[in-house]
Design an enzyme around this catalytic site. Structure first.
Site, PDB file in Angstrom:
ATOM      1  N   ASP A 129       0.834  -1.204   0.000  1.00 42.75           N
ATOM      2  CA  ASP A 129       0.000   0.000   0.000  1.00 42.75           C
ATOM      3  C   ASP A 129       0.874   1.262   0.000  1.00 42.75           C
ATOM      4  O   ASP A 129       0.364   2.380  -0.082  1.00 42.75           O
ATOM      5  CB  ASP A 129      -1.011   0.000   1.155  1.00 42.75           C
ATOM      6  CG  ASP A 129      -0.354  -0.051   2.518  1.00 42.75           C
ATOM      7  OD1 ASP A 129       0.887  -0.191   2.600  1.00 42.75           O
ATOM      8  OD2 ASP A 129      -1.080   0.046   3.535  1.00 42.75           O
ATOM      9  N   SER A 130       2.196   1.072   0.019  1.00 43.74           N
ATOM     10  CA  SER A 130       3.111   2.195  -0.197  1.00 43.74           C
ATOM     11  C   SER A 130       2.874   2.811  -1.576  1.00 43.74           C
ATOM     12  O   SER A 130       3.365   3.911  -1.850  1.00 43.74           O
ATOM     13  CB  SER A 130       4.568   1.726  -0.063  1.00 43.74           C
ATOM     14  OG  SER A 130       4.801   0.581  -0.868  1.00 43.74           O
TER      15      SER A 130
ATOM     16  N   ASP B 206      -1.187  -6.059  -0.261  1.00 42.16           N
ATOM     17  CA  ASP B 206      -1.492  -5.430   1.026  1.00 42.16           C
ATOM     18  C   ASP B 206      -2.987  -5.183   1.181  1.00 42.16           C
ATOM     19  O   ASP B 206      -3.652  -4.732   0.242  1.00 42.16           O
ATOM     20  CB  ASP B 206      -0.795  -4.062   1.112  1.00 42.16           C
ATOM     21  CG  ASP B 206       0.389  -4.078   2.054  1.00 42.16           C
ATOM     22  OD1 ASP B 206       0.459  -4.956   2.939  1.00 42.16           O
ATOM     23  OD2 ASP B 206       1.251  -3.192   1.903  1.00 42.16           O
TER      24      ASP B 206
ATOM     25  N   LYS C  46      -1.334  -9.290   2.820  1.00 41.81           N
ATOM     26  CA  LYS C  46      -0.553  -8.843   3.979  1.00 41.81           C
ATOM     27  C   LYS C  46      -1.397  -7.870   4.780  1.00 41.81           C
ATOM     28  O   LYS C  46      -2.122  -7.051   4.196  1.00 41.81           O
ATOM     29  CB  LYS C  46       0.759  -8.182   3.549  1.00 41.81           C
ATOM     30  CG  LYS C  46       1.593  -7.679   4.756  1.00 41.81           C
ATOM     31  CD  LYS C  46       3.001  -7.321   4.371  1.00 41.81           C
ATOM     32  CE  LYS C  46       3.158  -5.972   3.747  1.00 41.81           C
ATOM     33  NZ  LYS C  46       2.701  -4.820   4.569  1.00 41.81           N
TER      34      LYS C  46
ATOM     35  N   GLU D 137      -1.309  -5.399   8.600  1.00 47.28           N
ATOM     36  CA  GLU D 137      -0.466  -4.852   9.660  1.00 47.28           C
ATOM     37  C   GLU D 137      -1.092  -5.113  11.026  1.00 47.28           C
ATOM     38  O   GLU D 137      -2.310  -5.048  11.182  1.00 47.28           O
ATOM     39  CB  GLU D 137      -0.287  -3.342   9.462  1.00 47.28           C
ATOM     40  CG  GLU D 137       0.449  -2.999   8.181  1.00 47.28           C
ATOM     41  CD  GLU D 137       0.671  -1.502   8.004  1.00 47.28           C
ATOM     42  OE1 GLU D 137       0.400  -0.715   8.947  1.00 47.28           O
ATOM     43  OE2 GLU D 137       1.121  -1.123   6.907  1.00 47.28           O
TER      44      GLU D 137
ATOM     45  N   GLU E 144       9.324  -4.324  10.305  1.00 49.72           N
ATOM     46  CA  GLU E 144       9.743  -3.037   9.733  1.00 49.72           C
ATOM     47  C   GLU E 144      10.229  -2.081  10.808  1.00 49.72           C
ATOM     48  O   GLU E 144       9.576  -1.930  11.863  1.00 49.72           O
ATOM     49  CB  GLU E 144       8.570  -2.396   8.971  1.00 49.72           C
ATOM     50  CG  GLU E 144       8.932  -1.004   8.436  1.00 49.72           C
ATOM     51  CD  GLU E 144       7.973  -0.429   7.416  1.00 49.72           C
ATOM     52  OE1 GLU E 144       6.980  -1.092   7.067  1.00 49.72           O
ATOM     53  OE2 GLU E 144       8.244   0.712   6.967  1.00 49.72           O
TER      54      GLU E 144
HETATM   55  O1  KIV Z   1       3.550  -1.120   1.645  1.00 51.16           O
HETATM   56  C1  KIV Z   1       4.691  -1.580   1.570  1.00 51.16           C
HETATM   57  O2  KIV Z   1       5.431  -1.348   0.605  1.00 51.16           O
HETATM   58  C2  KIV Z   1       5.156  -2.403   2.671  1.00 51.16           C
HETATM   59  C3  KIV Z   1       6.600  -2.784   2.687  1.00 51.16           C
HETATM   60  C4  KIV Z   1       7.451  -1.605   2.892  1.00 51.16           C
HETATM   61  C5  KIV Z   1       6.886  -3.864   3.649  1.00 51.16           C
HETATM   62  O3  KIV Z   1       4.404  -2.746   3.513  1.00 51.16           O
END
Ligand code: KIV
Length: 290
Positions: A67-68, A106, A136, A138, A205
């Site tokens: 989600d970055s 994510d 994924k 969090e 992280e």
């Molecule tokens: O969103 C993302 O890119 C991440 C990674 C930095 C682990 O969660």
């Protein structure tokens, strides 16, 4: 586990076509850590688009549609505004552009925290619409029940502890975590909780290094570090950070390329040619057939 495939850019297919075309699976990734030891570290990078997936796939074990992308692709101030629709669109593109890596998408903020049932609805949509094999999310102890709920229903989960960017408003920023004894104990407890709940891998992280090492020793599943430790079972970076697309390089990033300079140089050369009317030349124009 790198391959020797190259990408045929005219067909967007790997050449030679691997036979049978088989992606790395969740059990294969989980199985890389045996009795606490991962002989060959796992390689993960983020990817958000089909072309980047094509280029990164041969070198990676896993591609993370992080989600970055909120900041990297959309210029958003954080990952908070990222939507499920964005994740599904980019996840599908990355699956289309990859053949070898396990693709993980994510779960965006707000799509899973309310209940395990909400998480199942969002995660199943992600898997259906993208073709990715895993999601994924969090969080640690608070998400353990959700990790178990999804895993028991056929949705593999990669968990994410330590600095969790979706919690930026609670954390007050993106600084490294685990500097005090209480925070250290909390990160360890979080990691144990999601590992016991059945996550197949765990991103750690932005934590002080001894915590990353302790977590890696404490959990049976592979740990994937970012701003963590070389002793994690694998590493992940945002591809654009690693490629040098941005001027600012966070402490935990190593620049393996200088994409910003390459793009700037190419754009400058193009602009010069256009202004000098030296582009296009005859080679790039269509002439009447004689
Ligand atoms: O969103 C993302 O890119 C991440 C990674 C930095 C682990 O969660």
């Amino acid at each position: 586990m790198s391959t020797t495939f190259t990408i045929d850019t005219s067909t967007s297919r790997a050449t030679p076509m691997p036979a049978p075309m088989k992606r790395l699976t969740v059990p294969a990734v989980r199985g890389r850590k045996v009795d606490g030891v991962t002989a060959e570290p796992l390689v993960m990078l983020t990817a958000y688009t089909v072309r980047m997936a094509q280029l990164l796939d041969p070198h990676c074990d896993m591609l993370l549609v992080g989600d970055s992308l909120g900041q990297v692709i959309y210029g958003l101030p954080s990952t908070i505004p990222v939507s499920l629709e964005m994740m599904c669109a980019h996840g599908a593109a990355v699956v289309r552009g990859s053949y070898h890596s396990l693709v993980i998408v994510d779960m965006p903020f707000g799509s899973y925290e309310a209940s395990p049932e909400q998480a199942f609805i969002s995660a199943s949509r992600i898997l259906k619409e993208t073709g990715a094999a895993a999601v994924k999310l969090e969080g640690g102890e608070a998400m353990a029940e959700t990790v178990a709920f999804l895993s028991a229903r056929g949705i593999p989960v990669m968990a994410h502890v330590g600095l969790t960017p979706q919690a930026v408003n609670m954390l007050g920023g993106y600084g490294a975590r685990g500097r005090g004894a209480a925070e250290e104990a909390k990160i360890l407890a979080d990691a144990r909780a999601v590992a016991d709940a059945g996550c197949f891998a765990l991103v750690i992280e932005g934590v002080v290094e001894p915590i990353a090492i302790a977590v890696t020793k404490a959990v049976a599943c592979p740990t994937i570090g970012i701003g963590a430790s070389a002793e994690c079972d694998g590493q992940v970076l945002v591809a654009e950070d690693m490629l040098g697309l941005f001027e600012r390089t966070p402490r935990f990033v190593k620049r393996f390329g200088d994409m910003a300079a390459a793009i700037s140089e190419a754009a400058g050369a193009y602009a010069t040619d256009v202004r000098a009317r030296s582009f296009p030349t005859q080679a790039q124009t269509y002439q009447r057939k004689t």
